[in-house]
Structures are given as C-alpha cells and as structure tokens.
Write a protein that holds these residues in place. Structure first.
Motif, mmCIF file in Angstrom:
data_model
loop_
_atom_site.group_PDB
_atom_site.id
_atom_site.type_symbol
_atom_site.label_atom_id
_atom_site.label_comp_id
_atom_site.label_asym_id
_atom_site.label_seq_id
_atom_site.Cartn_x
_atom_site.Cartn_y
_atom_site.Cartn_z
ATOM 1 N N ALA B 99 -84.550 89.071 62.616
ATOM 2 C CA ALA B 99 -84.488 88.728 61.193
ATOM 3 C C ALA B 99 -83.048 88.774 60.701
ATOM 4 O O ALA B 99 -82.604 87.887 59.965
ATOM 5 C CB ALA B 99 -85.350 89.698 60.395
ATOM 6 N N TYR B 100 -82.300 89.763 61.134
ATOM 7 C CA TYR B 100 -80.917 89.875 60.666
ATOM 8 C C TYR B 100 -80.065 88.757 61.258
ATOM 9 O O TYR B 100 -79.277 88.116 60.551
ATOM 10 C CB TYR B 100 -80.365 91.246 61.044
ATOM 11 N N MET B 177 -79.990 91.124 69.916
ATOM 12 C CA MET B 177 -79.692 89.757 69.488
ATOM 13 C C MET B 177 -78.303 89.686 68.873
ATOM 14 O O MET B 177 -77.793 90.661 68.329
ATOM 15 C CB MET B 177 -80.736 89.313 68.482
ATOM 16 N N ARG B 178 -77.712 88.530 69.010
ATOM 17 C CA ARG B 178 -76.391 88.286 68.444
ATOM 18 C C ARG B 178 -76.460 87.023 67.598
ATOM 19 O O ARG B 178 -77.386 86.230 67.757
ATOM 20 C CB ARG B 178 -75.353 88.123 69.563
ATOM 21 N N PHE B 179 -75.458 86.824 66.753
ATOM 22 C CA PHE B 179 -75.474 85.626 65.921
ATOM 23 C C PHE B 179 -75.196 84.432 66.823
ATOM 24 O O PHE B 179 -74.109 84.289 67.358
ATOM 25 C CB PHE B 179 -74.421 85.741 64.822
ATOM 26 N N GLY B 180 -76.197 83.601 67.007
ATOM 27 C CA GLY B 180 -76.036 82.448 67.874
ATOM 28 C C GLY B 180 -76.553 82.671 69.277
ATOM 29 O O GLY B 180 -76.205 81.931 70.185
ATOM 30 N N TYR B 324 -80.975 83.876 52.997
ATOM 31 C CA TYR B 324 -82.128 84.758 53.174
ATOM 32 C C TYR B 324 -82.823 84.341 54.460
ATOM 33 O O TYR B 324 -83.250 83.198 54.599
ATOM 34 C CB TYR B 324 -83.069 84.632 51.977
ATOM 35 N N GLY B 325 -82.873 85.261 55.394
ATOM 36 C CA GLY B 325 -83.569 84.974 56.642
ATOM 37 C C GLY B 325 -84.801 85.832 56.714
ATOM 38 O O GLY B 325 -84.744 87.027 56.437
ATOM 39 N N ARG B 326 -85.922 85.232 57.062
ATOM 40 C CA ARG B 326 -87.142 86.039 57.115
ATOM 41 C C ARG B 326 -87.947 85.674 58.345
ATOM 42 O O ARG B 326 -87.901 84.537 58.818
ATOM 43 C CB ARG B 326 -87.977 85.847 55.864
ATOM 44 N N GLU B 333 -93.696 90.368 56.173
ATOM 45 C CA GLU B 333 -92.485 89.563 56.038
ATOM 46 C C GLU B 333 -91.270 90.472 55.984
ATOM 47 O O GLU B 333 -91.100 91.247 55.048
ATOM 48 C CB GLU B 333 -92.544 88.726 54.760
ATOM 49 N N LEU B 334 -90.438 90.355 56.990
ATOM 50 C CA LEU B 334 -89.191 91.114 56.992
ATOM 51 C C LEU B 334 -88.076 90.142 56.684
ATOM 52 O O LEU B 334 -87.877 89.165 57.392
ATOM 53 C CB LEU B 334 -88.968 91.763 58.358
ATOM 54 N N GLY B 335 -87.356 90.408 55.620
ATOM 55 C CA GLY B 335 -86.297 89.490 55.221
ATOM 56 C C GLY B 335 -84.988 90.219 55.035
ATOM 57 O O GLY B 335 -84.960 91.398 54.693
ATOM 58 N N PHE B 336 -83.904 89.508 55.307
ATOM 59 C CA PHE B 336 -82.569 90.039 55.029
ATOM 60 C C PHE B 336 -81.900 89.070 54.070
ATOM 61 O O PHE B 336 -81.879 87.869 54.320
ATOM 62 C CB PHE B 336 -81.743 90.154 56.310
#
Ligand code: SF4
Lengths: 204, 390
Positions: B99-100, B177-180, B324-326, B333-336
């Motif tokens: 999610a993040y 996890m990493r961005f990308g 907002y990513g969920r 629902e987990l959202g950041f």
C-alpha cells in the motif's frame, strides 16, 4: 554447601538421591515459570508463536500463560511501552506475587527501539522495573525467547537462598512496591525510578 | 425533536439506540475491559456499562500503543518509512509495504515491472491466508477453545513465514517492496517451495472447516450475534471481510483492480446476516479464493527485471502534489495519503487504517448483547493494535 558431583553420581547409581534444599527448591521454581498473558505489540505475536507447536515452550514448563498477574511468575514485556501504557505495566508488575521475573523482549522494551524518537514512547521499561533478561531483536525470533528462558532458568538455579545475595523475595528489607509513574505535562513523572535505573555514563 | 433524533434521520441507517433502558431495578455496573485483558488483542480498553449481563454502553479507549508513526514519517525520507509500515499491522507486513509503495508510485508516477507485480500478488495473498487463519484461531480461542484451532492456524502460518523468511530475511517484518519493484528476486527454488506450500493449503482449509464450520458450539455462540446491518456498515466506512459479511459487495481488488488483479479469476464471498458466523465464513472462503489466485499466479510468473531500471529509490524529491494509494489489505481498505511539498520528506503522511475504522462500529454491534459476546464480537472485527493506534 555443594556436594561433590562425582559422589552424587556414585550415590545415584546405588539408588540414593542426594541434593540440597536449595537445589531442589530452585529446580522446582525454574521448571514451572508461568508467564503472564500480556502482549503489547508486534513482539507479542512472536511470543505466541513460541508457545505454538513448532517452538513448543511447554518443553520448558512455561506454557501456562496466566491472564491474572496474581498467578504469574514472569512478565514478558513484549513490545513498545508507550507513556500511556507504562503506568499500567508497572502496576501489573506490582500486582504480581514474589518471586517474579521480567524479560524485556525486543528493541522497544529495551530502549524504545525503532520508535525511540517518538514523543509517546518510553525509552526502555527498565527505567521503572528491574529487568532480568533483555533479548534484542525486532522482533526477536522465537528461538531468542527460548534462549531468554534458558538464561532465566540458569539465573534461578544460581540464586542462593541465604546470605547477602539472596533474591528479593527472601529479603525482608527489599523493595516490594515500585512507584507507579503518573502522566505529567511533558513526560511521565518521575521520568525514571532511580532505585532501578541510572543514566548510563558516556565515556568518550 | 432533539438533536440526536435529527442526526438519526440524516444518517440513514445510523439508528443506534441512544438510550438503552435498564430492565428492572438493579444498579448499572461499569467495568474497564483492558488494557490488560486476555481477549483484547493487545492494549485496548473498552469501558463497558452493564445491566446484569447486558451491555448498555461501550466506550472504546484507544491510544495505548500510539507510536507516532505518522509524525516520524514526516521527518524521514520516503524510503525510511517503509520499515515502519511493517509495524502497522504486524501480521500483514507485506500488504502494508504494498500500500505504501503504491502511494509513492502514484506520487512520482512510477511504473512497476511485470515480474514484480506477480511477486507482490503472490506475497499479498499468502499474507491474507495466514492473517485469516490466525484471526479465526484467535476468534475461536476467545470462545474458550483455548489453543487447538490456533495451533492449527499457526502450524500453517509457520510454513508461510518460512517462505517469507527465505525470501526477505525476516519472519514478520519483511520490508520487502520498493518504489518501482521489489527488493530481491525470487529464485526458482523459492517458487517451487511456494508451490508446495500452496498445494498443501486446500487440505488445511478443509481440515479447519471440518473442525469448525458445523461445530455446534461455534454455531450456537456465533449465529445471530453482533449483527451489523449493511447500510450502517456502509455509513461507518467499514471495509474488508466485516463489510462483505454484511452482504455489501465491495472488494478493492475488484473495484480498483490495482496491480494486476484484473488478470486473475476469483470470487468475492459475501455473507447474508452480518453476524459473527458470517464473518468467520467469509474469511474461510476468502482463504480459498486466495489459494485460487495463488494457483493462477505461481505458474504464470514471467521472467524479467524486478525493479524498473529508471526507478529512484532514495534521495528523490517528488513534485508538489498529493497521492492516495489503497489496497485491499486482509483487514480492509488500507490507504496511505501523502502530500509532497517538493522536499525529500513527505509534508503529510496519513494512514487510513482499516482496523481503527472498523472498530468505530463496535458499540453498535455490542449494545444489548451479553458481556461474554462482546469479546467474541470484538474478536470478529479482527484488529491489530499497531494499526489502530499507529
Ligand atoms: S521491537 Fe520491533 S517487533 Fe518488537 S514491538 Fe518493537 S517495533 Fe515491534
């Protein structure tokens, strides 16, 4: 007064069991440490995993988690102690009957861990209550908790029942109640219990 | 008409009984359940007012595990918050990571390669299975079956944790996890052992169900207890299995189709009654659907990179803006929600925790029930305190 180890084995072969009261007493105590069923945060899940089939804490006589502090011998501080929770933890410790032991499980319980910089996190439970075993890790593996148990058992084994170094519960003058901190404007009041904790001296 | 009544009308469905009338003469009893209570899943307090056995009022008290997650994140670079997300819902660290990562990827406009998407789905579904299994185990434990179902659940959980450990290096706090993309590639051996674990899972769910689903005690304790009406659930923003057990068809995997969930065939289990038993049932069926997704994803996983070569992992400055990513985490629902002001740290970092928002409805489910059922209803919400208080 210890009996010679060889003599003991020799007598054992003849069917004679020799021991000292101290050994017997400590053997009984260390073989049935009942922890309190008390989880604070992430580390508590590893504590639960330790009691489950794969790691099987029952091998150490410690699978009976008691919900009540009155029936427990051991408090596993498993997780982050916040400033809102710290008075509760100390109060629970005060409610436990002697002899009682504390394992600080995980970085948070030792020092605040990853959340140390947070405004609401206590920087180690040993500021308020005496801790017997610290296990580092975030979270410590179940094996580490078992190691802590074995360390604690060894510690109990070595406790003399008389003399200067006798444990707290046999010493009438020892401190029984630990002061419960109160929330104040900026921090808990008092910020630590000087009887059990003093700021480490930094040597440069 | 009092203010309370107008409010009731406006919020259609939010017709909580504001005054429970005590029966008979007796005195009301106020008790504090928690923060140290064997059933509270951590440090949570419920101030319950009882008339005999009946619950008249229930006030949740939060904040015993408030660890300043959001504040710390605002002072740290984007990547530095990734390990902290592990510690939100510490049963499901990989879903939190996802999610993040999704939120930051939206913020900087980052694509994720195919193989990494597959790995993410596989890990998220494994996480869901172990979360649901243990949450059912805890639920049954709170009914008094001390240990046994939990033992079965943890036996299976350990197998899944072994997979996590061999891939990410940690049993619980995976920080993967990493961005990308993802941090390390899965090996063929890992995939083989994952396939083996997944092949054993249906038998586990069958066994679990044989023990529990038609168990008379479980049915007697759970059916008709803690009913949550669908309109009330929607009004209170409840998500996850709790919402679906009330019969509302809302699964973000289907609604948003984030990642590559549109490629897999799976169904969304729904309940009819919205009681504790339906929540149990929805979780069991969701485990089965997750197994189906895994069975499709594991053989299909393509070769290729696991990180976008252009991806910046650290030291980047997103353009001012918000994202907002969920995801559909096992609990809802987990959202950041991130606001960037062009600096290397987020200006605002907000977590939408499913546990906390699902918990707000606790009083409405518990009013008029027996105090012994409060423990059960609370367990059926399936919360983790790290996420409630953050
Ligand atoms: S030490 Fe790590 S795993 Fe344990 S409570 Fe603290 S953050 Fe959680």
């Amino acid at each position: 007064m210890a009996i010679e180890e060889n003599l003991k084995i020799e007598l054992g072969k003849q069917g004679v069991f020799v021991t000292t009261l101290e050994e017997l007493y400590n053997w009984g105590r260390r073989s049935s440490i009942w922890p309190m069923q008390f989880g604070l945060a992430c580390c508590a899940i590893e504590m639960i995993a330790t009691t489950m089939a794969r790691y099987d804490l029952a091998r150490f006589g410690a699978e009976v988690f008691r919900p009540s502090p009155r029936q427990a011998d051991l408090m596993i501080v498993s997780g982050t102690v916040t400033k809102k929770m710290a008075p509760q933890v100390v109060r629970l410790y005060n409610q436990m009957a002697e002899p009682r032991y504390v394992i600080a499980m995980g970085a948070c319980a030792i020092s605040g861990g990853p959340f140390k910089q947070g405004y609401n996190v206590l920087k180690g439970i040993d500021r308020y209550i005496p801790v017997d075993v610290h296990i580092p890790g975030c979270p410590p593996r179940p094996e580490a908790l078992i190691q802590a148990f074995m360390t604690l058992q060894k510690k109990i084994d070595e406790q003399p029942l008389t003399g200067e170094n006798r444990p707290r519960f046999l010493n009438q003058n020892a401190q029984g109640e630990f002061p419960v901190p109160e929330p104040a404007d900026h921090d808990l009041e008092p910020p630590s219990n000087p009887g059990v904790w003093s700021a480490p001296v930094v040597i440069r | 008409m009092s203010i309370a009544e107008t409010k009731t009308e406006k919020l259609d469905g939010w017709n909580r009984p504001p005054t429970m009338e005590p029966e008979g003469e007796g005195e009301l009893l106020e008790i504090a359940m928690g923060p140290h209570h064997p059933s509270t899943h951590g440090v949570f307090r419920m101030d319950v007012t009882l008339d005999g056995e009946r619950v008249m009022r229930l006030k949740p008290v939060f904040g015993y595990l408030h660890r300043n997650h959001e504040k710390i994140a605002e002072g740290a670079a984007y990547l530095a918050s990734m390990p902290y997300t592990d510690r939100l819902d510490y049963f499901c660290s990989l879903s939190n990571n996802w999610a993040y990562a999704l939120a930051v990827e939206k913020l900087v406009g980052q694509a994720v390669p195919e193989r990494a998407q597959y790995i993410r789905v596989i890990l998220a579904e494994l996480t869901r299975i172990q979360n649901h299994a243990s949450s059912i185990g805890f639920l049954i434990q709170e009914m008094g079956a001390s240990g046994t179902p939990l033992m079965y659940a943890f036996r299976e959980r350990e197998k899944i944790l072994d997979l996590f450990e061999s891939l990410t290096g940690s049993r619980m706090m995976c920080n993967y996890m990493r961005f990308g993309g993802c941090r390390v590639d899965v090996s063929a051996a890992w995939l083989a052992s994952a396939r083996k674990v997944v092949a054993g899972l249906p038998a586990f769910v069958d066994e679990f169900e044989a023990l529990l689903t038609t168990n008379e005690i479980l049915m007697a304790r759970c059916q008709g207890v803690g009913v949550l009406k669908p309109d009330l659930a929607v009004n209170a923003s409840v998500t996850g299995p709790l919402l679906r057990a009330s019969g509302v068809n809302y699964d973000i995997r289907k609604v948003d189709r984030y990642g590559i969930y549109d490629r897999f065939k799976f169904r969304v289990p729904l309940g009819d009654h919205g009681d504790v038993y339906d929540r149990y049932m929805v979780r069991v069926l969701e485990m089965r659907e997750s197994i189906r997704i895994l069975e499709q994803a594991l053989p299909e996983i393509p070769a290729g990179p696991i990180m976008d070569p252009k991806a910046k992992i650290r030291g980047f400055r997103p353009k001012p803006g918000e994202a907002y990513g969920r995801i559909e985490a096992p609990k809802g629902e987990l959202g950041f929600y991130l606001i960037s002001d062009g600096s290397p740290n987020p200006y605002r970092y907000r977590v939408r925790p499913p546990s906390l928002i699902n918990l707000t409805i606790l009083e409405d489910m518990c009013l008029g029930q027996n105090v012994a059922d409060v423990v059960l209803i609370f367990g059926s919400v399936d919360i983790v305190l790290g996420e409630v208080d953050r």
